[in-house]
Design an enzyme around this catalytic site. Structure first.
Site, mmCIF file in Angstrom:
data_model
loop_
_atom_site.group_PDB
_atom_site.id
_atom_site.type_symbol
_atom_site.label_atom_id
_atom_site.label_comp_id
_atom_site.label_asym_id
_atom_site.label_seq_id
_atom_site.Cartn_x
_atom_site.Cartn_y
_atom_site.Cartn_z
ATOM 1 N N HIS A 112 -27.803 65.087 -59.748
ATOM 2 C CA HIS A 112 -27.878 64.844 -58.523
ATOM 3 C C HIS A 112 -27.726 66.139 -57.519
ATOM 4 O O HIS A 112 -28.411 66.159 -56.821
ATOM 5 C CB HIS A 112 -26.661 63.869 -58.458
ATOM 6 N N TYR A 155 -22.896 56.305 -56.237
ATOM 7 C CA TYR A 155 -23.004 55.284 -55.295
ATOM 8 C C TYR A 155 -22.057 54.143 -55.676
ATOM 9 O O TYR A 155 -21.981 53.165 -54.834
ATOM 10 C CB TYR A 155 -24.393 54.816 -55.358
#
Length: 264
Positions: free
Chosen positions: A99, A48
């Site tokens: 992730h 991010y």
């Protein structure tokens, strides 16, 4: 605020604040505002590119913090977490997730072994995964004997991943929903709007309340400070069994909006 008990004995707030696509320069303001209205879980990830801002927003606050290991660091997880911790300004995170499994590269078992060591070293208080399907979970559990505390997956009314959620439940893994509002599209669905109008709630509150009623952890994201309090107040919204069933019936086999974990 409801807490969920993880399979490692720790607790985690059921409702959290997602930060995907909130730029680093803006996220500290959002995080501070979210903590101000009562959120006690903040979710970020290395990819991010906003961990520094999240850390700034959480300075001097001990809310539950999650970050994630990106796909190109599966064989380098210890260094990757150190980099995240430096950006976050923390000695440890509450939850560290792989992730994506990236099965084509097939390093996720090694990554899981590394996360176990990081947990044992105290740098990640709990460990889990994101976007793992049952076949990926089977492999890491069989290889290590350690079951993830959390599996964060795409889950919203039009893509409910029931098989994966059932697997998680059977193995004591908390299902955490990302894109819980269907990337905004589901907010306009007439079935959701109808329930919202009838009970005096917003469409977002109805969807968040559905996730909570299903027992999932849920991390809605908003870059709008004014919506934070509304999303947090979804905990006060009570859906009837008929309302939950009506939303359950919205599931679509082809409702996926994000990447497919089997080939991403």
């Amino acid at each position: 605020m409801t807490n969920l008990t993880l399979n490692d004995g720790r607790t985690m707030p059921q409702l959290g604040l997602g930060t995907y696509q909130i730029p680093d320069a803006q996220v500290a303001t959002i995080v501070r505002a979210g903590l101000g209205v009562g959120f006690r879980l903040v979710d970020t990830a290395a990819i991010y590119h906003n961990e520094r801002g999240v850390g700034e927003g959480m300075r001097n606050d001990d809310a539950f913090l999650t970050t994630k290991l990106w796909n190109d660091r599966h064989t380098d997880a210890a260094a990757a977490l150190d980099e995240s911790l430096a950006l976050l300004g923390r000695d440890a995170v509450d939850l560290y997730l792989i992730h994506w499994p990236v099965p084509a590269v097939d390093d996720y078992v090694d990554a899981w072994q590394s996360l176990i060591k990081l947990r044992d070293a105290g740098k990640a208080r709990s460990i889990g995964v994101s976007n793992f399907m049952p076949e990926h979970l089977d492999r890491i559990i069989e290889a290590t004997g350690v079951t993830p505390a959390v599996n964060q997956i795409e889950l919203h009314p039009t893509f409910q991943q029931r098989d994966c959620a059932a697997y998680n439940a059977d193995h004591g893994i908390v299902t955490q929903s990302w894109s819980p509002l269907g990337q905004g599209e589901t907010l306009r669905d007439e079935r959701i709007v109808g329930i919202a109008d009838r009970i005096g709630a917003t469409p977002a509150q109805v969807i968040i309340a559905w996730h909570l009623a299903k027992g999932y952890s849920v991390i809605p994201k908003t870059g709008n400070v004014d919506r934070l309090a509304s999303n947090f107040a979804a905990q006060e919204v009570t859906l009837s069994a008929d309302d939950v069933a009506a939303i359950d019936a919205m599931d679509e086999a082809n409702g996926r909006m994000g990447p497919d974990p089997t080939n991403f």
